[in-house]
Design a protein around this motif. Structure first.
Motif, PDB file in Angstrom:
ATOM      1  N   GLU A 178      -7.186  26.549 -33.455  1.00  0.00           N
ATOM      2  CA  GLU A 178      -5.997  25.768 -33.821  1.00  0.00           C
ATOM      3  C   GLU A 178      -5.746  25.828 -35.323  1.00  0.00           C
ATOM      4  OE1 GLU A 178      -5.753  22.353 -30.349  1.00  0.00           O
ATOM      5  OE2 GLU A 178      -6.793  21.882 -32.221  1.00  0.00           O
ATOM      6  N   GLU A 179      -6.798  25.749 -36.103  1.00  0.00           N
ATOM      7  CA  GLU A 179      -6.652  25.818 -37.566  1.00  0.00           C
ATOM      8  C   GLU A 179      -6.106  27.175 -37.996  1.00  0.00           C
ATOM      9  OE1 GLU A 179      -9.355  25.303 -41.644  1.00  0.00           O
ATOM     10  OE2 GLU A 179     -10.244  24.942 -39.668  1.00  0.00           O
ATOM     11  N   ALA A 180      -6.576  28.258 -37.372  1.00  0.00           N
ATOM     12  CA  ALA A 180      -6.089  29.599 -37.699  1.00  0.00           C
ATOM     13  C   ALA A 180      -4.605  29.732 -37.358  1.00  0.00           C
ATOM     14  CB  ALA A 180      -6.901  30.652 -36.947  1.00  0.00           C
ATOM     15  N   LEU A 181      -4.191  29.174 -36.224  1.00  0.00           N
ATOM     16  CA  LEU A 181      -2.780  29.225 -35.839  1.00  0.00           C
ATOM     17  C   LEU A 181      -1.927  28.363 -36.770  1.00  0.00           C
ATOM     18  CD1 LEU A 181      -3.148  29.057 -31.952  1.00  0.00           C
ATOM     19  CD2 LEU A 181      -2.323  31.006 -33.279  1.00  0.00           C
ATOM     20  N   ASP A 182      -2.426  27.183 -37.124  1.00  0.00           N
ATOM     21  CA  ASP A 182      -1.677  26.292 -38.026  1.00  0.00           C
ATOM     22  C   ASP A 182      -1.476  26.921 -39.401  1.00  0.00           C
ATOM     23  OD1 ASP A 182      -1.466  24.399 -36.059  1.00  0.00           O
ATOM     24  OD2 ASP A 182      -3.098  23.130 -36.815  1.00  0.00           O
ATOM     25  N   ASN A 183      -2.373  27.826 -39.779  1.00  0.00           N
ATOM     26  CA  ASN A 183      -2.265  28.488 -41.082  1.00  0.00           C
ATOM     27  C   ASN A 183      -1.244  29.621 -41.075  1.00  0.00           C
ATOM     28  OD1 ASN A 183      -4.137  26.862 -42.380  1.00  0.00           O
ATOM     29  ND2 ASN A 183      -5.868  28.168 -41.835  1.00  0.00           N
ATOM     30  N   ASN A 184      -0.720  29.968 -39.904  1.00  0.00           N
ATOM     31  CA  ASN A 184       0.327  30.983 -39.837  1.00  0.00           C
ATOM     32  C   ASN A 184       1.614  30.430 -40.449  1.00  0.00           C
ATOM     33  OD1 ASN A 184       2.683  32.478 -38.550  1.00  0.00           O
ATOM     34  ND2 ASN A 184       0.975  33.699 -37.804  1.00  0.00           N
ATOM     35  N   ASN A 185       2.278  31.224 -41.279  1.00  0.00           N
ATOM     36  CA  ASN A 185       3.460  30.760 -42.002  1.00  0.00           C
ATOM     37  C   ASN A 185       4.628  30.379 -41.101  1.00  0.00           C
ATOM     38  OD1 ASN A 185       2.440  30.960 -44.630  1.00  0.00           O
ATOM     39  ND2 ASN A 185       2.885  33.149 -44.727  1.00  0.00           N
ATOM     40  N   MET A 186       4.617  30.830 -39.847  1.00  0.00           N
ATOM     41  CA  MET A 186       5.721  30.559 -38.944  1.00  0.00           C
ATOM     42  C   MET A 186       5.448  29.369 -38.014  1.00  0.00           C
ATOM     43  SD  MET A 186       7.954  32.739 -39.814  1.00  0.00           S
ATOM     44  CE  MET A 186       7.972  34.212 -40.862  1.00  0.00           C
ATOM     45  N   ILE A 187       4.234  28.844 -38.034  1.00  0.00           N
ATOM     46  CA  ILE A 187       3.836  27.810 -37.084  1.00  0.00           C
ATOM     47  C   ILE A 187       3.672  26.466 -37.791  1.00  0.00           C
ATOM     48  CG2 ILE A 187       2.019  27.067 -35.502  1.00  0.00           C
ATOM     49  CD1 ILE A 187       1.487  29.989 -34.874  1.00  0.00           C
ATOM     50  N   GLU A 188       4.267  25.434 -37.204  1.00  0.00           N
ATOM     51  CA  GLU A 188       4.105  24.078 -37.728  1.00  0.00           C
ATOM     52  C   GLU A 188       2.873  23.402 -37.128  1.00  0.00           C
ATOM     53  OE1 GLU A 188       6.468  19.831 -37.426  1.00  0.00           O
ATOM     54  OE2 GLU A 188       7.649  21.648 -37.743  1.00  0.00           O
ATOM     55  N   ILE A 233       0.190  36.060 -32.051  1.00  0.00           N
ATOM     56  CA  ILE A 233      -0.591  34.868 -31.718  1.00  0.00           C
ATOM     57  C   ILE A 233      -1.925  35.262 -31.082  1.00  0.00           C
ATOM     58  CG2 ILE A 233      -0.672  32.853 -30.202  1.00  0.00           C
ATOM     59  CD1 ILE A 233       2.308  32.497 -30.743  1.00  0.00           C
ATOM     60  N   ARG A 234      -1.871  36.231 -30.168  1.00  0.00           N
ATOM     61  CA  ARG A 234      -3.106  36.672 -29.515  1.00  0.00           C
ATOM     62  C   ARG A 234      -4.106  37.235 -30.520  1.00  0.00           C
ATOM     63  NH1 ARG A 234       0.594  37.971 -25.180  1.00  0.00           N
ATOM     64  NH2 ARG A 234      -0.079  36.888 -23.272  1.00  0.00           N
ATOM     65  N   ARG A 235      -3.597  37.977 -31.500  1.00  0.00           N
ATOM     66  CA  ARG A 235      -4.493  38.564 -32.501  1.00  0.00           C
ATOM     67  C   ARG A 235      -4.959  37.530 -33.526  1.00  0.00           C
ATOM     68  NH1 ARG A 235      -5.460  43.686 -32.071  1.00  0.00           N
ATOM     69  NH2 ARG A 235      -4.110  45.012 -30.791  1.00  0.00           N
ATOM     70  N   THR A 236      -4.256  36.422 -33.629  1.00  0.00           N
ATOM     71  CA  THR A 236      -4.747  35.315 -34.450  1.00  0.00           C
ATOM     72  C   THR A 236      -5.887  34.596 -33.738  1.00  0.00           C
ATOM     73  OG1 THR A 236      -2.545  35.001 -35.442  1.00  0.00           O
ATOM     74  CG2 THR A 236      -4.106  33.169 -35.630  1.00  0.00           C
ATOM     75  N   ILE A 237      -5.764  34.465 -32.431  1.00  0.00           N
ATOM     76  CA  ILE A 237      -6.809  33.817 -31.640  1.00  0.00           C
ATOM     77  C   ILE A 237      -8.055  34.700 -31.560  1.00  0.00           C
ATOM     78  CG2 ILE A 237      -7.411  32.964 -29.343  1.00  0.00           C
ATOM     79  CD1 ILE A 237      -4.468  32.185 -28.986  1.00  0.00           C
ATOM     80  N   PHE A 238      -7.853  35.987 -31.199  1.00  0.00           N
ATOM     81  CA  PHE A 238      -8.942  36.955 -31.100  1.00  0.00           C
ATOM     82  C   PHE A 238      -8.550  38.215 -31.868  1.00  0.00           C
ATOM     83  CE2 PHE A 238      -9.345  34.899 -26.753  1.00  0.00           C
ATOM     84  CZ  PHE A 238     -10.415  34.096 -27.124  1.00  0.00           C
ATOM     85  N   LYS A 239      -9.429  38.715 -32.707  1.00  0.00           N
ATOM     86  CA  LYS A 239      -9.137  39.953 -33.427  1.00  0.00           C
ATOM     87  C   LYS A 239      -8.880  41.102 -32.463  1.00  0.00           C
ATOM     88  CE  LYS A 239     -11.598  38.820 -37.701  1.00  0.00           C
ATOM     89  NZ  LYS A 239     -12.682  39.223 -38.639  1.00  0.00           N
ATOM     90  N   ASP A 240      -9.610  41.085 -31.358  1.00  0.00           N
ATOM     91  CA  ASP A 240      -9.402  42.084 -30.301  1.00  0.00           C
ATOM     92  C   ASP A 240      -9.132  41.352 -28.991  1.00  0.00           C
ATOM     93  OD1 ASP A 240      -9.298  44.177 -28.556  1.00  0.00           O
ATOM     94  OD2 ASP A 240     -11.345  44.879 -28.896  1.00  0.00           O
ATOM     95  N   PRO A 241      -7.853  41.100 -28.664  1.00  0.00           N
ATOM     96  CA  PRO A 241      -7.536  40.331 -27.451  1.00  0.00           C
ATOM     97  C   PRO A 241      -7.994  41.007 -26.166  1.00  0.00           C
ATOM     98  CG  PRO A 241      -5.629  40.499 -28.928  1.00  0.00           C
ATOM     99  CD  PRO A 241      -6.648  41.466 -29.428  1.00  0.00           C
TER     100      PRO A 241
END
Length: 233
Positions: A73-83, A50-58
């Motif tokens: 939020e859009e990047a996280l929603d596009n994760n296959n495990m996140i609704e 999740i951290r690396r989805t938010i920031f490429k380098d946390p």
């Protein structure tokens, strides 16, 4: 007259100047930490992912003033495990992400492919960090996907079925059979119809035989025919 104009100018410009000052200060304020909250106990995704989805380098410094919350939020929603993900930050520099993960109701095996069926009736990839305790589905699930979804939802919503059915087999003609946890025998369910009556009959069959410790004497039971429970030893 000039005093009045001066007061009006101050009233109009002061909030604007304060906002500019606040924005300038906010742009310089750095993200101090990322707080991640999950709405369920399953962990199909890791905090690091999740951290690396938010920031490429946390670990790199990130300014609060330049965060694009909608894009995160859009990047996280596009994760296959996140609704669904909700992201916000506090004045003390904490970036918070509230994560609702997808909810699998079955693990599907078909044509050497394996994936979950989620609670919305969509395909969901398996997780490399967590395995959901859900019934297996084998056979022709893609051909009868909609009715299989209805069946698996029906099973999930019934505590007794959820605890006792280990596998669902989808037959070529669209009928279903179950493998039960205890004892190890097969239930021929037939088409997904009259499901409440069929399951009531199955539960009554179990309850009756449990009284006499005779469950192990049977290898299969058929619920295909209305108002009939046909047993095979």
């Amino acid at each position: 007259m000039y005093k009045i104009l001066f007061k009006i100018a101050v009233i109009i410009l002061l909030p604007f100047c304060i906002q500019l000052w606040a924005n300038s200060k906010n742009e310089k304020r750095l993200v101090q930490d990322i707080a991640i909250e999950y709405t369920d106990t399953n962990m199909f995704i890791t905090d690091e992912n999740i951290r690396r989805t938010i920031f490429k380098d946390p670990q790199a410094p990130h300014s609060l003033g330049f965060l694009r919350i909608n894009e995160i939020e859009e990047a996280l929603d596009n994760n296959n495990m996140i609704e669904k993900a909700e992201v916000f930050y506090t004045i003390d520099g904490i970036l918070s992400a509230k994560i609702k993960q997808r909810d699998p109701i079955a693990r599907v095996y078909e044509d050497k492919e394996a994936y979950y069926m989620d609670s919305k009736g969509k395909k969901m990839p398996l997780s490399s960090v967590f395995s959901a305790r859900v019934p297996l589905v084998r056979g022709h699930s893609s051909k009868y996907w909609d009715t299989t979804f209805l069946l698996m939802t029906f099973i999930k919503e019934d505590k007794w079925l959820r605890e006792n059915i280990t596998e669902v087999q989808v037959l070529p003609n669209g009928e279903y059979s179950f493998l039960m946890r205890v004892p190890h025998f097969k239930v021929f369910f037939g088409k997904f119809e009259n499901e409440h009556l069929k399951i009531a009959n199955l539960k009554a069959f179990y309850k009756q035989l449990e009284k006499t410790d005779a469950l192990d004497n049977y290898s299969s039971v058929s619920l295909k025919y209305k108002n009939q429970v046909i047993c095979k030893q």
